[in-house]
Design a protein around this motif. Structure first.
Motif, PDB file in Angstrom:
ATOM      1  N   ASP A   1     -77.398  85.659 -58.601  1.00  0.00           N
ATOM      2  CA  ASP A   1     -77.338  84.395 -57.755  1.00  0.00           C
ATOM      3  C   ASP A   1     -78.846  83.661 -57.784  1.00  0.00           C
ATOM      4  OD1 ASP A   1     -77.399  82.560 -55.145  1.00  0.00           O
ATOM      5  OD2 ASP A   1     -76.049  83.718 -54.302  1.00  0.00           O
ATOM      6  N   ALA A   2     -78.657  82.491 -58.296  1.00  0.00           N
ATOM      7  CA  ALA A   2     -79.833  81.722 -58.603  1.00  0.00           C
ATOM      8  C   ALA A   2     -80.633  81.343 -57.199  1.00  0.00           C
ATOM      9  CB  ALA A   2     -79.541  80.513 -59.149  1.00  0.00           C
ATOM     10  N   ASP A   3     -79.953  81.422 -56.039  1.00  0.00           N
ATOM     11  CA  ASP A   3     -80.766  81.196 -54.935  1.00  0.00           C
ATOM     12  C   ASP A   3     -81.289  82.250 -54.313  1.00  0.00           C
ATOM     13  OD1 ASP A   3     -79.726  78.498 -55.015  1.00  0.00           O
ATOM     14  OD2 ASP A   3     -77.695  78.878 -54.203  1.00  0.00           O
ATOM     15  N   VAL A   4     -81.065  83.373 -54.701  1.00  0.00           N
ATOM     16  CA  VAL A   4     -81.562  84.752 -54.304  1.00  0.00           C
ATOM     17  C   VAL A   4     -82.895  85.125 -55.155  1.00  0.00           C
ATOM     18  CG1 VAL A   4     -81.401  87.128 -53.764  1.00  0.00           C
ATOM     19  CG2 VAL A   4     -79.388  85.671 -53.170  1.00  0.00           C
TER      20      VAL A   4
ATOM     21  N   ARG B   1     -75.845  90.044 -48.241  1.00  0.00           N
ATOM     22  CA  ARG B   1     -75.686  89.219 -49.505  1.00  0.00           C
ATOM     23  C   ARG B   1     -76.061  89.856 -50.608  1.00  0.00           C
ATOM     24  NH1 ARG B   1     -78.679  83.245 -50.024  1.00  0.00           N
ATOM     25  NH2 ARG B   1     -77.497  82.589 -51.899  1.00  0.00           N
TER      26      ARG B   1
END
Length: 316
Positions: free
Chosen positions: A3-6, A23
């Protein structure tokens, strides 16, 4: 599953994920983890819990779906070591292992041991006895699981003991113990000569005051506790997951023993602390308390073991 946002850190067998635990678990493949080794927050208003003050009921409701996700990550022959203490409300004690026991059983896991970890120091109570132990629940996902007894054996108390000399018995007169040592049982101490051999207790100093492993984390568990679980319930090359990695103790024990480690924490500071401590371990610069080292007792004549004059005066 990335996940690029994590934010993640990948470093030669170490994977650190900075995210909410629910998550983060979605980023880990099902049935890829041999051992889950962790100590979840106790909801005692520690610094890392103050933004999410919960009632006991809310706390249990929060972790119930988390436990469900964790169970899916464990391999068929894998284990969970879930170390907890108590939740205290208005002076009333609620043993957290009671609540988690039911959660894991509902997903088909089997409790193999309820291990008692005894320590000498902690908060003093005024209206009840001071708590000096916590529990570690060891669950397995199936009846076929990894259990390496030899790496965690302790010295025999009676190495010269022999089987009784009954006529016709094949073992008669032969040594009755295992030359590698005995099973440490489910009540642990790390005083090999005095306590491991005589009492089945895991007595490991908690990380307080001058403990060499102390960091900024207020409730880290000691390396010795994590190391024993890693050695017993996983093999070299296996994946060890800590979904509440904190100061990184479980990741350190895993890397030190040749396992792969995954650590999760929503705190960027704790993720960075874990990264730095593992880096120091690999460089041979991380100070760890020697496993199986006897818990130090003050000697007669030392200031801390001498009765204060004020106490003597008060008794007169």
């Amino acid at each position: 599953m990335a996940d690029a946002d994590v934010p993640e850190i990948l470093d030669d067998g170490l994977r650190l994920i900075q995210a909410d635990v629910s998550r983060a678990l979605d980023l880990i493949g099902d049935e890829t983890v041999q051992l889950v080794l962790t100590s979840p927050p106790y909801n005692l208003r520690k610094i890392y819990e103050r933004d999410k003050a919960m009632s006991l009921e809310e706390y249990v409701a929060w972790l119930t779906p988390v436990v469900e996700k964790i169970c899916k990550k464990v391999t068929a022959g894998g284990s969970v070591c879930w170390q907890v203490g108590n939740f205290v409300r208005d002076g009333e004690v609620f043993p957290l292992d009671y609540y988690f026991y039911g959660m894991f059983l509902s997903h088909g896991f089997k409790l193999r041991n309820r291990i008692i970890w005894k320590f000498n120091f902690g908060l003093h109570a005024n209206k009840r006895l001071s708590g000096r132990y916590e529990t570690l629940l060891w669950f397995t996902k199936s009846d076929e699981y990894v259990f390496n007894l030899d790496p965690i054996r302790v010295p025999q108390l009676y190495p010269g003991k022999r089987h009784s000399a009954k006529k016709g018995e094949e073992k008669a007169g032969k040594p009755s113990g295992n030359p590698l040592g005995k099973n440490p049982s489910d009540f642990w101490t790390f005083s090999a000569d005095d306590c491991f051999s005589e009492y089945p207790i895991w007595e490991i100093p908690n990380v307080k005051a001058n403990h060499p492993e102390q960091t900024i984390h207020p409730c880290q568990f000691p390396h010795e506790l994590a190391e024993r679980c890693v050695l017993a319930f996983s093999n070299a090359g296996d994946v060890v997951l800590d979904p509440f990695v904190g100061a990184g103790t479980s990741a350190i024990a895993a890397v030190k023993a040749g396992r792969n480690a995954i650590g999760v924490d929503r705190s960027a500071d704790y993720v960075d602390l874990t990264r730095k401590r593992v880096k120091a371990l690999r460089a041979g610069e991380l100070e760890l308390r020697q496993s199986d080292k006897e818990v130090r007792r003050p000697l007669p004549g030392e200031k801390v073991s001498t009765v204060p004059e004020e106490w003597s005066e008060a008794a007169e």
